[in-house]
Structures are given as C-alpha cells and as structure tokens.
Design a protein around this motif. Structure first.
Motif, PDB file in Angstrom:
ATOM      1  N   MET A   1       0.842  -1.178   0.000  1.00 42.19           N
ATOM      2  CA  MET A   1       0.000   0.000   0.000  1.00 42.19           C
ATOM      3  C   MET A   1       0.889   1.243   0.000  1.00 42.19           C
ATOM      4  O   MET A   1       1.782   1.383   0.817  1.00 42.19           O
ATOM      5  N   ASP A   2       0.639   2.155  -0.921  1.00 38.68           N
ATOM      6  CA  ASP A   2       1.430   3.371  -1.031  1.00 38.68           C
ATOM      7  C   ASP A   2       0.675   4.521  -0.374  1.00 38.68           C
ATOM      8  O   ASP A   2      -0.414   4.891  -0.799  1.00 38.68           O
ATOM      9  N   ASN A   3       1.272   5.086   0.662  1.00 37.91           N
ATOM     10  CA  ASN A   3       0.610   6.171   1.388  1.00 37.91           C
ATOM     11  C   ASN A   3       1.336   7.495   1.231  1.00 37.91           C
ATOM     12  O   ASN A   3       1.151   8.410   2.007  1.00 37.91           O
ATOM     13  N   ARG A   4       2.156   7.621   0.188  1.00 35.87           N
ATOM     14  CA  ARG A   4       2.943   8.838  -0.010  1.00 35.87           C
ATOM     15  C   ARG A   4       2.071  10.088  -0.103  1.00 35.87           C
ATOM     16  O   ARG A   4       2.394  11.115   0.493  1.00 35.87           O
ATOM     17  N   SER A   5       0.990  10.015  -0.841  1.00 35.66           N
ATOM     18  CA  SER A   5       0.143  11.207  -0.984  1.00 35.66           C
ATOM     19  C   SER A   5      -0.528  11.564   0.338  1.00 35.66           C
ATOM     20  O   SER A   5      -0.700  12.745   0.644  1.00 35.66           O
ATOM     21  N   GLU A   6      -0.873  10.568   1.138  1.00 36.97           N
ATOM     22  CA  GLU A   6      -1.469  10.840   2.445  1.00 36.97           C
ATOM     23  C   GLU A   6      -0.469  11.525   3.366  1.00 36.97           C
ATOM     24  O   GLU A   6      -0.816  12.476   4.078  1.00 36.97           O
ATOM     25  N   VAL A   7       0.765  11.051   3.357  1.00 42.47           N
ATOM     26  CA  VAL A   7       1.819  11.655   4.175  1.00 42.47           C
ATOM     27  C   VAL A   7       2.063  13.089   3.721  1.00 42.47           C
ATOM     28  O   VAL A   7       2.129  14.018   4.532  1.00 42.47           O
ATOM     29  N   ARG A   8       2.180  13.296   2.418  1.00 42.13           N
ATOM     30  CA  ARG A   8       2.407  14.633   1.861  1.00 42.13           C
ATOM     31  C   ARG A   8       1.271  15.579   2.250  1.00 42.13           C
ATOM     32  O   ARG A   8       1.512  16.691   2.724  1.00 42.13           O
ATOM     33  N   ASP A   9       0.041  15.136   2.069  1.00 42.59           N
ATOM     34  CA  ASP A   9      -1.112  15.979   2.400  1.00 42.59           C
ATOM     35  C   ASP A   9      -1.167  16.299   3.886  1.00 42.59           C
ATOM     36  O   ASP A   9      -1.470  17.429   4.281  1.00 42.59           O
ATOM     37  N   PHE A  10      -0.868  15.315   4.721  1.00 41.85           N
ATOM     38  CA  PHE A  10      -0.886  15.516   6.165  1.00 41.85           C
ATOM     39  C   PHE A  10       0.152  16.549   6.579  1.00 41.85           C
ATOM     40  O   PHE A  10      -0.160  17.515   7.284  1.00 41.85           O
ATOM     41  N   GLY A  59       6.703  12.170   1.038  1.00 43.22           N
ATOM     42  CA  GLY A  59       6.075  10.893   1.361  1.00 43.22           C
ATOM     43  C   GLY A  59       7.037   9.756   1.562  1.00 43.22           C
ATOM     44  O   GLY A  59       6.619   8.613   1.756  1.00 43.22           O
ATOM     45  N   ASN A  60       8.317  10.021   1.542  1.00 46.75           N
ATOM     46  CA  ASN A  60       9.312   8.968   1.717  1.00 46.75           C
ATOM     47  C   ASN A  60       9.688   8.878   3.190  1.00 46.75           C
ATOM     48  O   ASN A  60      10.529   9.620   3.679  1.00 46.75           O
TER      49      ASN A  60
END
Length: 79
Positions: A1-10, A59-60
């Motif tokens: 599961m890739d959550n990079r966009s969630e991390v970036r948005d948060f 997101g990394n």
C-alpha cells in the motif's frame, strides 16, 4: 500500500496551520508566500536538515526514526 500522498497531504496541511509566532519564531512582518511555516522552519524546529524534511514531505518515510517523527510532530504542534 502506497501512502505517499497521504503523508504529503498531512504534513503540508499541518505546516499551513502553524504560524511562525505560534512556533516561537521571529516575525519579520510583510506578506509570506506560504501559509503557515516554511519547510525550512519546520526542519529547523525539528532538528533535521531541510533535505531530510523535504524527503519526508514527499512521502518517503523509509528509515525515519520514531525520534525524528516525534520531533516533526512537536514542530508542527500535532502531539
């Protein structure tokens, strides 16, 4: 599961919520180009390099320690 966009948005949304004054940084007045803290300010408050914080905001999160996450949370006043 890739959550990079969630991390970036948060991270970007939390960074926008904290003013320099709230973070205890000097205010030089005038119009800021970004709402809230700049990436450089978050990195300084968290005690990490700007490049490291930028990598996190992209997101990394691979290899990021709990200590660093806690420091970033403190800088963004989310804890």
């Amino acid at each position: 599961m890739d959550n990079r966009s969630e991390v970036r948005d948060f991270l970007t949304s939390r960074r926008a919520r904290v003013t320099p004054e709230q973070a205890g940084l000097p205010s030089f007045g005038g119009q800021r180009r970004v709402k809230g803290l700049r990436r450089e300010e978050v990195a300084t408050l968290a005690g990490v390099s700007v490049e490291y914080y930028n990598r996190m905001e992209r997101g990394n999160l691979s290899g990021v320690s709990e200590v660093v996450l806690d420091a970033v949370a403190g800088a963004l006043q989310t804890r």
